[in-house]
Design a protein around this motif. Structure first.
Motif, PDB file in Angstrom:
ATOM      1  N   SER A 277       1.744  -2.528   3.562  1.00  0.00           N
ATOM      2  CA  SER A 277       0.703  -2.476   2.532  1.00  0.00           C
ATOM      3  C   SER A 277      -0.126  -3.753   2.517  1.00  0.00           C
ATOM      4  CB  SER A 277       1.345  -2.283   1.145  1.00  0.00           C
ATOM      5  OG  SER A 277       2.183  -3.394   0.838  1.00  0.00           O
ATOM      6  N   LYS A 278       0.198  -4.663   3.441  1.00  0.00           N
ATOM      7  CA  LYS A 278      -0.511  -5.933   3.518  1.00  0.00           C
ATOM      8  C   LYS A 278      -1.083  -6.116   4.921  1.00  0.00           C
ATOM      9  CE  LYS A 278       2.817  -7.954   0.288  1.00  0.00           C
ATOM     10  NZ  LYS A 278       3.869  -8.991   0.101  1.00  0.00           N
ATOM     11  N   GLY A 279      -2.034  -7.032   5.045  1.00  0.00           N
ATOM     12  CA  GLY A 279      -2.579  -7.350   6.352  1.00  0.00           C
ATOM     13  C   GLY A 279      -3.520  -6.280   6.876  1.00  0.00           C
ATOM     14  N   LYS A 280      -3.574  -6.161   8.208  1.00  0.00           N
ATOM     15  CA  LYS A 280      -4.568  -5.290   8.840  1.00  0.00           C
ATOM     16  C   LYS A 280      -4.371  -3.812   8.529  1.00  0.00           C
ATOM     17  CE  LYS A 280      -2.004  -5.004  13.194  1.00  0.00           C
ATOM     18  NZ  LYS A 280      -2.047  -5.260  14.651  1.00  0.00           N
ATOM     19  N   ASP A 281      -3.140  -3.422   8.159  1.00  0.00           N
ATOM     20  CA  ASP A 281      -2.880  -2.007   7.866  1.00  0.00           C
ATOM     21  C   ASP A 281      -3.239  -1.604   6.439  1.00  0.00           C
ATOM     22  OD1 ASP A 281      -1.959  -1.525  10.393  1.00  0.00           O
ATOM     23  OD2 ASP A 281       0.164  -1.713   9.884  1.00  0.00           O
ATOM     24  N   ALA A 282      -3.513  -2.586   5.599  1.00  0.00           N
ATOM     25  CA  ALA A 282      -3.654  -2.319   4.165  1.00  0.00           C
ATOM     26  C   ALA A 282      -4.738  -1.301   3.841  1.00  0.00           C
ATOM     27  CB  ALA A 282      -3.922  -3.625   3.423  1.00  0.00           C
ATOM     28  N   ASP A 283      -5.867  -1.346   4.544  1.00  0.00           N
ATOM     29  CA  ASP A 283      -6.995  -0.474   4.204  1.00  0.00           C
ATOM     30  C   ASP A 283      -7.125   0.732   5.125  1.00  0.00           C
ATOM     31  OD1 ASP A 283      -7.773  -2.222   2.138  1.00  0.00           O
ATOM     32  OD2 ASP A 283      -8.831  -3.499   3.579  1.00  0.00           O
ATOM     33  N   LEU A 284      -6.166   0.899   6.029  1.00  0.00           N
ATOM     34  CA  LEU A 284      -6.276   1.975   7.005  1.00  0.00           C
ATOM     35  C   LEU A 284      -6.257   3.365   6.367  1.00  0.00           C
ATOM     36  CD1 LEU A 284      -4.053   0.719   9.961  1.00  0.00           C
ATOM     37  CD2 LEU A 284      -6.533   0.970   9.923  1.00  0.00           C
ATOM     38  N   PHE A 285      -5.414   3.532   5.362  1.00  0.00           N
ATOM     39  CA  PHE A 285      -5.310   4.853   4.745  1.00  0.00           C
ATOM     40  C   PHE A 285      -6.626   5.247   4.082  1.00  0.00           C
ATOM     41  CE2 PHE A 285      -3.617   7.839   1.435  1.00  0.00           C
ATOM     42  CZ  PHE A 285      -3.248   8.827   2.320  1.00  0.00           C
ATOM     43  N   GLY A 286      -7.323   4.255   3.536  1.00  0.00           N
ATOM     44  CA  GLY A 286      -8.635   4.510   2.942  1.00  0.00           C
ATOM     45  C   GLY A 286      -9.624   5.013   3.973  1.00  0.00           C
ATOM     46  N   GLU A 287      -9.519   4.513   5.197  1.00  0.00           N
ATOM     47  CA  GLU A 287     -10.400   4.977   6.273  1.00  0.00           C
ATOM     48  C   GLU A 287     -10.095   6.419   6.635  1.00  0.00           C
ATOM     49  OE1 GLU A 287     -10.034   2.328   9.561  1.00  0.00           O
ATOM     50  OE2 GLU A 287     -10.482   0.534   8.380  1.00  0.00           O
ATOM     51  N   LEU A 288      -8.817   6.764   6.659  1.00  0.00           N
ATOM     52  CA  LEU A 288      -8.431   8.138   6.993  1.00  0.00           C
ATOM     53  C   LEU A 288      -8.961   9.118   5.961  1.00  0.00           C
ATOM     54  CD1 LEU A 288      -6.787  10.125   8.749  1.00  0.00           C
ATOM     55  CD2 LEU A 288      -4.829   9.634   7.269  1.00  0.00           C
ATOM     56  N   ARG A 289      -8.903   8.739   4.705  1.00  0.00           N
ATOM     57  CA  ARG A 289      -9.345   9.635   3.624  1.00  0.00           C
ATOM     58  C   ARG A 289     -10.810  10.056   3.774  1.00  0.00           C
ATOM     59  NH1 ARG A 289      -6.672   6.007  -0.845  1.00  0.00           N
ATOM     60  NH2 ARG A 289      -4.787   7.169  -1.404  1.00  0.00           N
ATOM     61  N   LYS A 290     -11.605   9.226   4.435  1.00  0.00           N
ATOM     62  CA  LYS A 290     -13.038   9.505   4.572  1.00  0.00           C
ATOM     63  C   LYS A 290     -13.347  10.494   5.688  1.00  0.00           C
ATOM     64  CE  LYS A 290     -14.104   4.778   3.080  1.00  0.00           C
ATOM     65  NZ  LYS A 290     -14.689   3.467   3.495  1.00  0.00           N
ATOM     66  N   LYS A 291     -12.388  10.737   6.555  1.00  0.00           N
ATOM     67  CA  LYS A 291     -12.640  11.592   7.701  1.00  0.00           C
ATOM     68  C   LYS A 291     -12.692  13.070   7.288  1.00  0.00           C
ATOM     69  CE  LYS A 291     -10.697   8.457  11.125  1.00  0.00           C
ATOM     70  NZ  LYS A 291      -9.823   8.306  12.310  1.00  0.00           N
ATOM     71  N   PRO A 292     -13.731  13.798   7.708  1.00  0.00           N
ATOM     72  CA  PRO A 292     -13.866  15.217   7.342  1.00  0.00           C
ATOM     73  C   PRO A 292     -12.648  16.057   7.717  1.00  0.00           C
ATOM     74  CG  PRO A 292     -15.909  14.398   8.303  1.00  0.00           C
ATOM     75  CD  PRO A 292     -14.883  13.317   8.493  1.00  0.00           C
ATOM     76  N   ALA A 293     -12.057  15.792   8.886  1.00  0.00           N
ATOM     77  CA  ALA A 293     -10.902  16.591   9.319  1.00  0.00           C
ATOM     78  C   ALA A 293      -9.738  16.427   8.352  1.00  0.00           C
ATOM     79  CB  ALA A 293     -10.485  16.178  10.734  1.00  0.00           C
ATOM     80  N   TYR A 294      -9.571  15.230   7.834  1.00  0.00           N
ATOM     81  CA  TYR A 294      -8.499  14.978   6.865  1.00  0.00           C
ATOM     82  C   TYR A 294      -8.799  15.683   5.544  1.00  0.00           C
ATOM     83  CZ  TYR A 294      -5.471  12.457   3.607  1.00  0.00           C
ATOM     84  OH  TYR A 294      -4.557  12.135   2.625  1.00  0.00           O
ATOM     85  N   GLN A 295     -10.039  15.621   5.132  1.00  0.00           N
ATOM     86  CA  GLN A 295     -10.427  16.233   3.850  1.00  0.00           C
ATOM     87  C   GLN A 295     -10.277  17.744   3.850  1.00  0.00           C
ATOM     88  OE1 GLN A 295     -14.429  14.805   3.269  1.00  0.00           O
ATOM     89  NE2 GLN A 295     -13.766  12.711   2.797  1.00  0.00           N
ATOM     90  N   GLN A 296     -10.234  18.357   5.037  1.00  0.00           N
ATOM     91  CA  GLN A 296     -10.091  19.806   5.132  1.00  0.00           C
ATOM     92  C   GLN A 296      -8.639  20.275   5.113  1.00  0.00           C
ATOM     93  OE1 GLN A 296     -12.696  22.015   5.009  1.00  0.00           O
ATOM     94  NE2 GLN A 296     -13.789  20.103   4.558  1.00  0.00           N
ATOM     95  N   LEU A 297      -7.687  19.345   5.101  1.00  0.00           N
ATOM     96  CA  LEU A 297      -6.281  19.732   5.069  1.00  0.00           C
ATOM     97  C   LEU A 297      -5.945  20.433   3.754  1.00  0.00           C
ATOM     98  CD1 LEU A 297      -4.594  16.521   6.564  1.00  0.00           C
ATOM     99  CD2 LEU A 297      -5.078  18.687   7.743  1.00  0.00           C
ATOM    100  N   GLY A 298      -5.098  21.461   3.837  1.00  0.00           N
ATOM    101  CA  GLY A 298      -4.712  22.200   2.638  1.00  0.00           C
ATOM    102  C   GLY A 298      -4.009  21.326   1.621  1.00  0.00           C
ATOM    103  N   ALA A 299      -3.141  20.433   2.084  1.00  0.00           N
ATOM    104  CA  ALA A 299      -2.416  19.550   1.177  1.00  0.00           C
ATOM    105  C   ALA A 299      -3.375  18.620   0.430  1.00  0.00           C
ATOM    106  CB  ALA A 299      -1.393  18.725   1.954  1.00  0.00           C
ATOM    107  N   VAL A 300      -4.437  18.213   1.109  1.00  0.00           N
ATOM    108  CA  VAL A 300      -5.431  17.331   0.478  1.00  0.00           C
ATOM    109  C   VAL A 300      -6.197  18.108  -0.587  1.00  0.00           C
ATOM    110  CG1 VAL A 300      -7.516  15.967   0.862  1.00  0.00           C
ATOM    111  CG2 VAL A 300      -5.645  15.889   2.527  1.00  0.00           C
ATOM    112  N   LYS A 301      -6.632  19.303  -0.238  1.00  0.00           N
ATOM    113  CA  LYS A 301      -7.393  20.121  -1.181  1.00  0.00           C
ATOM    114  C   LYS A 301      -6.589  20.471  -2.428  1.00  0.00           C
ATOM    115  CE  LYS A 301     -10.463  22.329   2.198  1.00  0.00           C
ATOM    116  NZ  LYS A 301     -10.881  23.615   2.810  1.00  0.00           N
ATOM    117  N   SER A 302      -5.282  20.651  -2.261  1.00  0.00           N
ATOM    118  CA  SER A 302      -4.440  21.030  -3.408  1.00  0.00           C
ATOM    119  C   SER A 302      -3.894  19.817  -4.160  1.00  0.00           C
ATOM    120  CB  SER A 302      -3.278  21.907  -2.929  1.00  0.00           C
ATOM    121  OG  SER A 302      -2.467  21.203  -1.999  1.00  0.00           O
TER     122      SER A 302
END
Length: 335
Positions: A277-302
Motif C-alpha cells: 500500500s506504499k511506494g510505487k504500488d500505492a496508486d496502481l489500483f486507481g489506474e486499473l479502476r479507470k480502464k474500460p475493460a475493468y469497469q465492464q466486469l460484473g463484480a464491478v458493476k454490482s
C-alpha cells in the motif's frame, strides 16, 4: 509473476539484502566451517547439532531429511514468509527474517508483530553472512531448493525445510510446531481456524455458494491466483466456487493476464489488490479502476469488489494470514 524462493541464486544487489549466494560460496565456505568449529552450539552437520546445549531430538522435514534440533530452541531464523507467519502464530519471535515479496521487510500484515527483527535476506535467497551473524539455534528454510545454499545453511545451524511442494500452510504450521516445541499450540491454532471457518460460512447466508475471484495488480498488469497456492486453499475451506481459470493449477505462483483477457478475473465477488500500500504500488489500483475493460466486469458493476492486502492474500501466506483472510471475507460478504 513474483519470484520463487527457489531462485536463491538470483542476484539482488539492488536491494542490498541478499547478494547471490553462489557468487559468495567460496568465501563463505571457509567462514562457515570456522564458525562451525568455534560456535559449538551450531555444529557442522546434522549428526551432532544441539548436543552442547543439552538434549536434542530428531525432526523429519518435508524432504524426508532427519534433522537433529535442540530440545529447546531459543534463536530461530526464518527464510520464508510462511516460516515467519508460523513462528509468530506459535508465539515465537525469530531473530532473523527474509523480506516478503515486494517488501523491504516483513509482509505488511505482519509488520507490527515483526517490528525490529533483523532482515537476513530476500525472497530470492538468504544473505548467508547475516544468517551466520544472527547465531541461530535452528533455521527454518521454507522451500529453498538450492543444494549449495542448503549445505552452507546446515554449516551454520540445524536447517529444516518446512514448506512442501503443495505449499500447504497447515502442514507447515504443524512441522514448525514440532521444530519449536510448540505442538500443542499448533493443534490449538488449527482447531480455532476450523471453528472460525464454520462461523464465517454461517455468516455468508445465501452468498455461501458464490463464485470468488482473487487477483493481484502490479506494474506488469493483472494476475490471477489459481489452484495450488495459499489463498485457494483458504477459499476451498470456505467451499467457494472459483471462475473457470482459477479452478486449474497454474504454472507458477500467479498467472498474468493481458487487459484483453481481464474478464477472466470476473466472478460474483472479486478480491484484488497490490503487494504494497506504499511506494510505487500505492496508486496502481486507481489506474486499473479507470480502464474500460475493468469497469465492464460484473463484480464491478454490482459493487462486489474488495481491495485487499496483496502481501497477505496473494503471497506465500501462512496461519495468521489465513485467519485474517477469514475476517476480510466476513467483512465483505457476511450478513
Amino acid at each position: 509473476m513474483s519470484p520463487s524462493p527457489s531462485s536463491a541464486s538470483s542476484p539482488t544487489s539492488r536491494s542490498g539484502l541478499a547478494r547471490s549466494p553462489r557468487a559468495r560460496l567460496t568465501a563463505l565456505a571457509a567462514l562457515t566451517v570456522v564458525s562451525a568449529l568455534t560456535l559449538s552450539a551450531c555444529g557442522s552437520d546434522d549428526s551432532d547439532k544441539g548436543d552442547d546445549k543439552g538434549k536434542s531430538r530428531i525432526v523429519k522435514d518435508v524432504t524426508g531429511t532427519d534433522v537433529k534440533v535442540p530440545e529447546k530452541v531459543e534463536r530461530v531464523v526464518v527464510l520464508s514468509e510462511m516460516d515467519l507467519d508460523s513462528s509468530l502464530a506459535l508465539g515465537v519471535r525469530p531473530v532473523g527474517l527474509t523480506a516478503g515479496r515486494g517488501q523491504k521487510g516483513a509482509p505488511e500484515y505482519l509488520a507490527d508483530k515483526a517490528k525490529d527483527i533483523e532482515v537476513v535476506g530476500a525472497v530470492t535467497g538468504p544473505d548467508l553472512e547475516k544468517v551466520l551473524a544472527a547465531k541461530p539455534d535452528v533455521i527454518l528454510a521454507g522451500q529453498i531448493a538450492d543444494a549449495q545454499v542448503l549445505k552452507q545453511l546446515r554449516g551454520i545451524a540445524p536447517t529444516v525445510m518446512t514448506v512442501g511442494k503443495d505449499k500447504n500452510w497447515k502442514s507447515a504450521l504443524t512441522l514448525t510446531g514440532e521444530v519449536l516445541g510448540k505442538q500443542n499450540e499448533a493443534k490449538t491454532f488449527l482447531a480455532d481456524y476450523d471453528k472460525r471457518v464454520a462461523e464465517v460460512r454461517k455468516s455468508l447466508g445465501d452468498k455461501a455458494g458464490s463464485t470468488v475471484s482473487v487477483a493481484r495488480y502490479s506494474a506488469k498488469g493483472t494476475a490471477v491466483m489459481q489452484q495450488g497456492v495459499f489463498i485457494s486453499d483458504v477459499l476451498k475451506d470456505l467451499e467457494f466456487k472459483r471462475p473457470a481459470l482459477q479452478n486449474k493449477k497454474g504454472a507458477g505462483h500467479s498467472t498474468p493476464l493481458s487487459d484483453e483477457d481481464i474478464q477472466q478475473i470476473d466472478a460474483d465477488w472479486l478480491f484484488i489488490g497490490t503487494l504494497s500500500s506504499k511506494g510505487k504500488d500505492a496508486d496502481l489500483f486507481g489506474e486499473l479502476r479507470k480502464k474500460p475493460a475493468y469497469q465492464q466486469l460484473g463484480a464491478v458493476k454490482s459493487g462486489h469488489v474488495t481491495q485487499i492486502d496483496g502481501s497477505k492474500w496473494t503471497s506465500l501466506g501462512g496461519s495468521l494470514a489465513a485467519m485474517s483472510v477469514l475476517d476480510d471475507v466476513e467483512k465483505a460478504m457476511g450478513e
